[in-house]
Design a protein around this motif. Sequence first.
Motif, PDB file in Angstrom:
ATOM      1  N   UNK A 173      -2.937  -8.267  -9.742  1.00 10.14           N
ATOM      2  CA  UNK A 173      -3.857  -8.178  -8.608  1.00 10.14           C
ATOM      3  C   UNK A 173      -4.911  -9.266  -8.721  1.00 10.14           C
ATOM      4  N   UNK A 174      -5.642  -9.484  -7.636  1.00  6.74           N
ATOM      5  CA  UNK A 174      -6.694 -10.499  -7.589  1.00  6.74           C
ATOM      6  C   UNK A 174      -7.978  -9.849  -7.102  1.00  6.74           C
ATOM      7  N   UNK A 204       2.553 -14.738  -0.209  1.00  5.85           N
ATOM      8  CA  UNK A 204       3.553 -14.194   0.711  1.00  5.85           C
ATOM      9  C   UNK A 204       3.199 -12.739   1.028  1.00  5.85           C
ATOM     10  N   UNK A 205       2.983 -12.410   2.302  1.00  9.55           N
ATOM     11  CA  UNK A 205       2.613 -11.038   2.668  1.00  9.55           C
ATOM     12  C   UNK A 205       3.719 -10.024   2.402  1.00  9.55           C
ATOM     13  N   UNK A 206       4.914 -10.506   2.120  1.00  7.21           N
ATOM     14  CA  UNK A 206       5.991  -9.580   1.726  1.00  7.21           C
ATOM     15  C   UNK A 206       5.803  -9.091   0.297  1.00  7.21           C
ATOM     16  N   UNK A 207       4.984  -9.817  -0.480  1.00  5.57           N
ATOM     17  CA  UNK A 207       4.766  -9.470  -1.885  1.00  5.57           C
ATOM     18  C   UNK A 207       3.352  -8.987  -2.189  1.00  5.57           C
ATOM     19  N   UNK A 208       2.390  -9.384  -1.361  1.00  5.14           N
ATOM     20  CA  UNK A 208       0.992  -9.054  -1.626  1.00  5.14           C
ATOM     21  C   UNK A 208       0.343  -8.433  -0.396  1.00  5.14           C
ATOM     22  N   UNK A 209      -0.647  -7.579  -0.628  1.00  2.66           N
ATOM     23  CA  UNK A 209      -1.402  -7.004   0.479  1.00  2.66           C
ATOM     24  C   UNK A 209      -2.871  -6.924   0.075  1.00  2.66           C
ATOM     25  N   UNK A 210      -3.724  -7.229   1.027  1.00  3.71           N
ATOM     26  CA  UNK A 210      -5.161  -7.116   0.786  1.00  3.71           C
ATOM     27  C   UNK A 210      -5.555  -5.678   1.071  1.00  3.71           C
ATOM     28  N   UNK A 211      -6.174  -5.028   0.090  1.00  2.00           N
ATOM     29  CA  UNK A 211      -6.529  -3.617   0.230  1.00  2.00           C
ATOM     30  C   UNK A 211      -8.040  -3.399   0.336  1.00  2.00           C
ATOM     31  N   UNK A 212      -8.781  -4.476   0.178  1.00  2.00           N
ATOM     32  CA  UNK A 212     -10.246  -4.410   0.211  1.00  2.00           C
ATOM     33  C   UNK A 212     -10.734  -5.839   0.419  1.00  2.00           C
ATOM     34  N   UNK A 213     -11.945  -6.021   0.907  1.00  2.00           N
ATOM     35  CA  UNK A 213     -12.419  -7.399   1.109  1.00  2.00           C
ATOM     36  C   UNK A 213     -12.462  -8.169  -0.204  1.00  2.00           C
ATOM     37  N   UNK A 214     -12.465  -7.450  -1.342  1.00  2.00           N
ATOM     38  CA  UNK A 214     -12.520  -8.113  -2.640  1.00  2.00           C
ATOM     39  C   UNK A 214     -11.289  -7.858  -3.514  1.00  2.00           C
ATOM     40  N   UNK A 215     -10.211  -7.312  -2.930  1.00  2.00           N
ATOM     41  CA  UNK A 215      -9.023  -6.988  -3.722  1.00  2.00           C
ATOM     42  C   UNK A 215      -7.723  -7.327  -2.991  1.00  2.00           C
ATOM     43  N   UNK A 216      -6.799  -7.966  -3.702  1.00  2.00           N
ATOM     44  CA  UNK A 216      -5.439  -8.195  -3.227  1.00  2.00           C
ATOM     45  C   UNK A 216      -4.513  -7.707  -4.336  1.00  2.00           C
ATOM     46  N   UNK A 217      -3.472  -6.973  -3.992  1.00  2.00           N
ATOM     47  CA  UNK A 217      -2.591  -6.402  -5.001  1.00  2.00           C
ATOM     48  C   UNK A 217      -1.141  -6.805  -4.749  1.00  2.00           C
ATOM     49  N   UNK A 248     -11.147   0.039   6.151  1.00  2.00           N
ATOM     50  CA  UNK A 248     -10.619  -0.821   7.211  1.00  2.00           C
ATOM     51  C   UNK A 248      -9.268  -1.441   6.864  1.00  2.00           C
ATOM     52  N   UNK A 249      -8.830  -1.281   5.611  1.00  2.00           N
ATOM     53  CA  UNK A 249      -7.549  -1.852   5.191  1.00  2.00           C
ATOM     54  C   UNK A 249      -6.445  -0.801   5.097  1.00  2.00           C
ATOM     55  N   UNK A 250      -6.762   0.426   5.501  1.00  2.00           N
ATOM     56  CA  UNK A 250      -5.811   1.528   5.361  1.00  2.00           C
ATOM     57  C   UNK A 250      -4.508   1.268   6.130  1.00  2.00           C
ATOM     58  N   UNK A 251      -4.616   0.814   7.373  1.00  2.00           N
ATOM     59  CA  UNK A 251      -3.429   0.628   8.206  1.00  2.00           C
ATOM     60  C   UNK A 251      -2.500  -0.430   7.626  1.00  2.00           C
ATOM     61  N   UNK A 252      -3.061  -1.556   7.197  1.00  2.00           N
ATOM     62  CA  UNK A 252      -2.201  -2.610   6.654  1.00  2.00           C
ATOM     63  C   UNK A 252      -1.566  -2.184   5.337  1.00  2.00           C
ATOM     64  N   UNK A 254      -0.745   0.939   4.567  1.00  2.00           N
ATOM     65  CA  UNK A 254       0.312   1.872   4.937  1.00  2.00           C
ATOM     66  C   UNK A 254       1.566   1.130   5.388  1.00  2.00           C
ATOM     67  N   UNK A 255       1.375   0.073   6.186  1.00  2.00           N
ATOM     68  CA  UNK A 255       2.522  -0.712   6.653  1.00  2.00           C
ATOM     69  C   UNK A 255       3.213  -1.411   5.472  1.00  2.00           C
ATOM     70  N   UNK A 256       2.415  -2.011   4.586  1.00  2.00           N
ATOM     71  CA  UNK A 256       2.966  -2.768   3.478  1.00  2.00           C
ATOM     72  C   UNK A 256       3.774  -1.900   2.514  1.00  2.00           C
ATOM     73  N   UNK A 257       3.272  -0.657   2.291  1.00  2.00           N
ATOM     74  CA  UNK A 257       3.949   0.244   1.359  1.00  2.00           C
ATOM     75  C   UNK A 257       4.889   1.231   2.082  1.00  2.00           C
TER      76      UNK A 257
END
Length: 261
Positions: A173-174, A204-217, A248-252, A254-257
């Motif tokens: 994660x970042x 690549x958004x197929x591999x990573x998703x931003x879950x918070x303004x300060x977190x990407x997993x 505010x990142x809940x929807x994205x 949910x889609x990613x997972x």
Amino acid sequence: MTQPIRVLIVDDEPLARARLKELLSEESDMAVIGECRDGNEAIDAIGRQRPDLVLLDVQMPEPDGFGVLRAVSREYQPAVIFVTAHRDFAVQAFEANALDYLLKPFDQERFRLSLSRVRERRRTGATELDAELVERLESLSSRLTPASERYATRLVAKVGWRMRFLRVEDIDYLEAEGNYVCVHQGKQSFLTRETMNAVEEKLDPRDFVRIHRSLIVRLDRVEEVEPLAPGEMVLTLRDGTKLTSGRSYRARLQRALDLPS
């Protein structure tokens, strides 16, 4: 006596670099201060050598020419001439003095026209890149580049005076950390001087998703998800690390997972 214009050549093709160097040798007010084979070398050289002009190949091993521009400090912007083998770019027909392009193969006359624009920039003291032109070029490049080639396979972190290359597939994660992004790989972490938005664009958004303004997993590192109220989620990674998503990142997320709404 006027100081020569200090030029950095950036191109992954040795013959292209040699051709540019040959043409520049015939210009008495131009001095080549270095050559770079890829975007990472270019970023480092621009930061250390502060060239007046960069002859910048558009499509190179990551980062590409646009990635190089994004990484250059806004406090220091050299003049830039893009060099490209894609005729599609000619459709844009730029006439901006602060930024130009050369379509391979180009002749000496066209090359000298580009240099005249650089000289004019220097004479007038212009320092800003044509942001609108860069945006148009980048948009066109995205359409020409296959999706599989648009995203980074590694990030660059600075460790002391050395540059450390971090394979994207090894990232867990970042996390934003001031003016840096902290890249977590297992028990190690490294700082890269980029914004979260810039890093997110590279992944690549197929591999990573931003879950918070300060977190990407990285998605395949997520082992468990626990919903919280209201709208937050706790993600447990394979190594036991727990990360909390923003509302505010809940929807994205949910889609990613592929989670139920």
